[in-house]
Design an enzyme around this catalytic site. Structure first.
Site, mmCIF file in Angstrom:
data_model
loop_
_atom_site.group_PDB
_atom_site.id
_atom_site.type_symbol
_atom_site.label_atom_id
_atom_site.label_comp_id
_atom_site.label_asym_id
_atom_site.label_seq_id
_atom_site.Cartn_x
_atom_site.Cartn_y
_atom_site.Cartn_z
ATOM 1 N N LYS A 62 1.003 -0.949 0.045
ATOM 2 C CA LYS A 62 0.552 -0.381 0.125
ATOM 3 C C LYS A 62 0.139 1.350 -0.020
ATOM 4 O O LYS A 62 -0.008 2.260 -0.661
ATOM 5 C CB LYS A 62 -1.172 0.080 1.049
ATOM 6 C CG LYS A 62 -1.836 -1.410 1.625
ATOM 7 C CD LYS A 62 -2.436 -1.475 -0.089
ATOM 8 C CE LYS A 62 -2.914 -3.413 0.252
ATOM 9 N NZ LYS A 62 -3.687 -3.279 -0.783
ATOM 10 N N GLU B 5 -2.607 7.122 8.276
ATOM 11 C CA GLU B 5 -3.211 8.260 7.147
ATOM 12 C C GLU B 5 -3.793 9.009 7.946
ATOM 13 O O GLU B 5 -4.201 8.600 9.421
ATOM 14 C CB GLU B 5 -3.888 7.208 5.998
ATOM 15 C CG GLU B 5 -2.809 6.830 5.003
ATOM 16 C CD GLU B 5 -3.991 6.068 4.163
ATOM 17 O OE1 GLU B 5 -5.556 6.411 4.640
ATOM 18 O OE2 GLU B 5 -3.534 5.201 3.388
ATOM 19 N N HIS C 283 -16.137 -4.729 7.087
ATOM 20 C CA HIS C 283 -15.513 -4.307 5.114
ATOM 21 C C HIS C 283 -15.161 -5.494 4.866
ATOM 22 O O HIS C 283 -15.210 -6.221 3.952
ATOM 23 C CB HIS C 283 -14.079 -4.504 6.052
ATOM 24 C CG HIS C 283 -13.749 -3.818 6.725
ATOM 25 N ND1 HIS C 283 -13.273 -2.232 6.495
ATOM 26 C CD2 HIS C 283 -12.705 -3.573 8.352
ATOM 27 C CE1 HIS C 283 -13.252 -1.608 7.866
ATOM 28 N NE2 HIS C 283 -12.757 -2.428 8.603
ATOM 29 N N ARG D 281 -8.233 -7.758 -10.658
ATOM 30 C CA ARG D 281 -8.511 -8.653 -10.158
ATOM 31 C C ARG D 281 -10.705 -8.223 -10.900
ATOM 32 O O ARG D 281 -10.822 -7.020 -10.835
ATOM 33 C CB ARG D 281 -9.087 -9.882 -9.164
ATOM 34 C CG ARG D 281 -10.097 -8.907 -8.121
ATOM 35 C CD ARG D 281 -10.456 -9.488 -7.438
ATOM 36 N NE ARG D 281 -11.381 -8.413 -6.025
ATOM 37 C CZ ARG D 281 -10.672 -8.014 -5.377
ATOM 38 N NH1 ARG D 281 -9.245 -7.693 -4.497
ATOM 39 N NH2 ARG D 281 -11.901 -7.514 -4.090
#
Ligand code: MV4
Length: 504
Positions: free
Chosen positions: A116, A200, A235, A292
């Site tokens: 990431k 972040e 999630h 994907r």
């Protein structure tokens, strides 16, 4: 085009891919575990090969077994679906090295997006907005303190190799920082095999909006509108729709162009998804790129008319994209409900088992992407998603009405499903108004919303059954009235009987 493609997956997505193959004249090959001997995807393939015992690590994740099967059966390409090996750079590389076409991006693009922090650096270099934060792994707690002091609370600590929310920690106060860093590192290590973390700025009440892209081997990239995916639970996406109710023409253009730049920065090829967080002021930030085909791809297919599986196969076979950006038109609204073998009245607890009754909805603009059948077994070994119910309508309101109609037609017996949850959601006034964000379910859903108290319902059914028996006995001794037995309309009676039959 390929003659034979091995589908390295199971369930509804394996079936979806096989349908795309057939329409292009490609022969699909299935692989299966011992738990899936009788599975639908096995029945639908031209050839099927057993690759191992039920645990995925020994079957659907067994890279060597799958590659060996593809080579011996003479497949030219492998489609990984989603989950399992779809975003495994080692698997993509193994295919590349064995001369098999991996129906996905180059392994380097998977590896880039898997880290990431590397993805954030690449995005920033190409002018894609990212959430304010750092772009390297955190060295130690002191560095974390400095970074956060400059950025201000609240912040999110994330696993460098994470994604999908695992290993994430929200921190509001300096006093929580040390514990959060420790917990995040430990979860990153156990979940992703690497304790690296980064920080972040926290974006409050965000919406999750993602852009579908399509890229060919000739550096052409187009975007196919967006999907609104804010209705999530822990999630896990639950409902997706396209277009997003918050979207404007201008925002779509900005996000679409950013997504294209993201794909170009990764030298991407294949269908892909660029995920963004959108804040309350409609600022958007790159979150991650999924390299994907996604679960929710059908909503994009329904509003664009483009078959994404066929597009993947064509691009992987070396064909240039058949569309330019200006050819893409979005029409109407599509909604997808993910139906899980879980009980929404009991905190979505798993409900595996044998499906005894299955009557799927159909009719105009209704598409049910199903991986199960009546008499089949929902295995506790794999993801409990058993179907995706997708509808299209000219407007959002009409799509919701159609979804309600389709959900009411759906009968699944033998296991509990999340259909009652979706029925509740479709009635919710905030959902209907498009007031969605990632906190929606937690804020608005209460388990009792889906079913009245089980005991009360059972008592009512027993009472109805006794009443019915009594009226039948009476009717035997009295002449028939126009309204049927005992003044009860025969239709009402049929309805009660039907209810009793459904409840077993
Ligand atoms: C965030 C965030 C707020 N601020 N990052 C969760 C999944 C992972 N892909 C990223 N996630 C989030 N990252 C910052 N800086 C809020 C979330 C988030 C979320 C994102 C998308 C969909 C649902 C979510 C639910 C909770 C938190």
């Amino acid at each position: 085009m390929f003659r034979k493609v091995l589908v390295a997956n199971r369930g509804e997505i394996a079936i979806r891919i096989m349908r795309g193959c057939r329409e292009l004249g490609i022969s699909p090959v299935a692989v299966y575990s011992e738990a899936d001997r009788n599975a639908l995807h096995v029945q639908m393939a031209d050839e099927a090969y057993l690759i191992g015992p039920p645990p995925a690590t020994e079957s659907y994740l067994a890279i060597d077994r799958i590659i060996e099967t593809a080579l011996t059966c003479g497949a030219e390409a492998v489609h990984p679906g989603y989950g399992f090996l779809a975003e495994n750079a080692d698997f993509a590389r193994a295919c590349e090295q064995q001369g098999l076409v991996f129906i996905g991006p180059p392994s380097a693009a998977i590896a880039l997006m898997g880290d990431k922090t590397a993805a954030r650096r690449a995005m920033q270099a190409s002018g894609v907005p990212v959430v304010p934060g750092i772009d390297r792994f955190l060295r130690d707690d002191d560095e974390a303190r400095q970074v956060v002091a400059a950025m201000g609370y609240p912040v999110m600590i994330k696993a460098a190799l994470g994604g999908g929310g695992r290993g994430m920690r929200l921190v509001h106060h300096e006093q929580q920082l040390g514990d959060a860093l420790r917990a995040a590192r430990s979860e990153a290590r156990s979940s992703f095999g690497d304790p690296a973390i980064y920080i972040e700025k926290y974006v409050p009440n965000p919406r999750h909006v993602e852009i579908q892209v399509l890229a060919d081997a000739y550096d052409q990239v187009i975007y196919l509108g967006e999907r609104e995916c804010s209705i999530q639970r822990r999630h896990q996406k639950v409902v997706e729709e396209s277009p997003s109710p918050l979207m404007t023409e201008d925002l779509r253009l900005q996000m679409g162009q950013a997504a294209v730049r993201a794909a170009q920065a990764a030298r991407y090829r294949n269908a892909g998804t660029v995920e963004f967080l959108v804040d309350e002021h409609r600022n958007f930030y790159f979150l991650e790129m999924n390299t994907r085909l996604q679960v929710e791809h059908p909503v994009t297919e329904m509003v664009t008319g483009i078959d994404l599986v066929q597009a993947q196969l064509r691009v992987a076979g070396g064909e240039p994209l058949a569309y330019r950006q200006e050819d893409i038109r979005l029409s109407g609204v599509a909604i997808e409900c993910r139906i899980y073998a879980e009980d929404p009245a009991y905190n979505f607890r798993p409900s595996p088992g044998r499906i005894t009754v299955l009557q799927a909805p159909a009719g105009p603009w209704v598409r049910d992407e199903r991986g199960v059948f009546a008499g089949g077994e929902v295995s506790p070994f794999y993801d409990p998603m058993i179907s995706k119910l997708v509808v299209w309508g000219p407007t959002r309101q009409e799509a919701i009405a159609r979804m309600r109609r389709a959900l009411a037609e759906y009968v699944i017996g033998g296991i509990k499903t999340t259909i009652p949850f979706h029925q509740w959601l479709m009635e919710d006034e905030d959902f209907q108004a498009g007031r969605l964000d990632t906190g929606f379910i937690e804020r608005r859903y209460r388990p009792q919303a889906v079913q009245p108290d089980q005991l009360a319902q059972d008592v009512a059914l027993i009472a109805a059954a006794l009443d019915h028996r009594q009226s039948v006995q009476q009717a035997a001794a009295t002449p028939m009235s126009p309204a049927g037995h005992d003044g009860v309309s025969p239709w009402k009676l049929a309805g009660r009987l039907d209810l009793m039959r459904r409840r077993g």
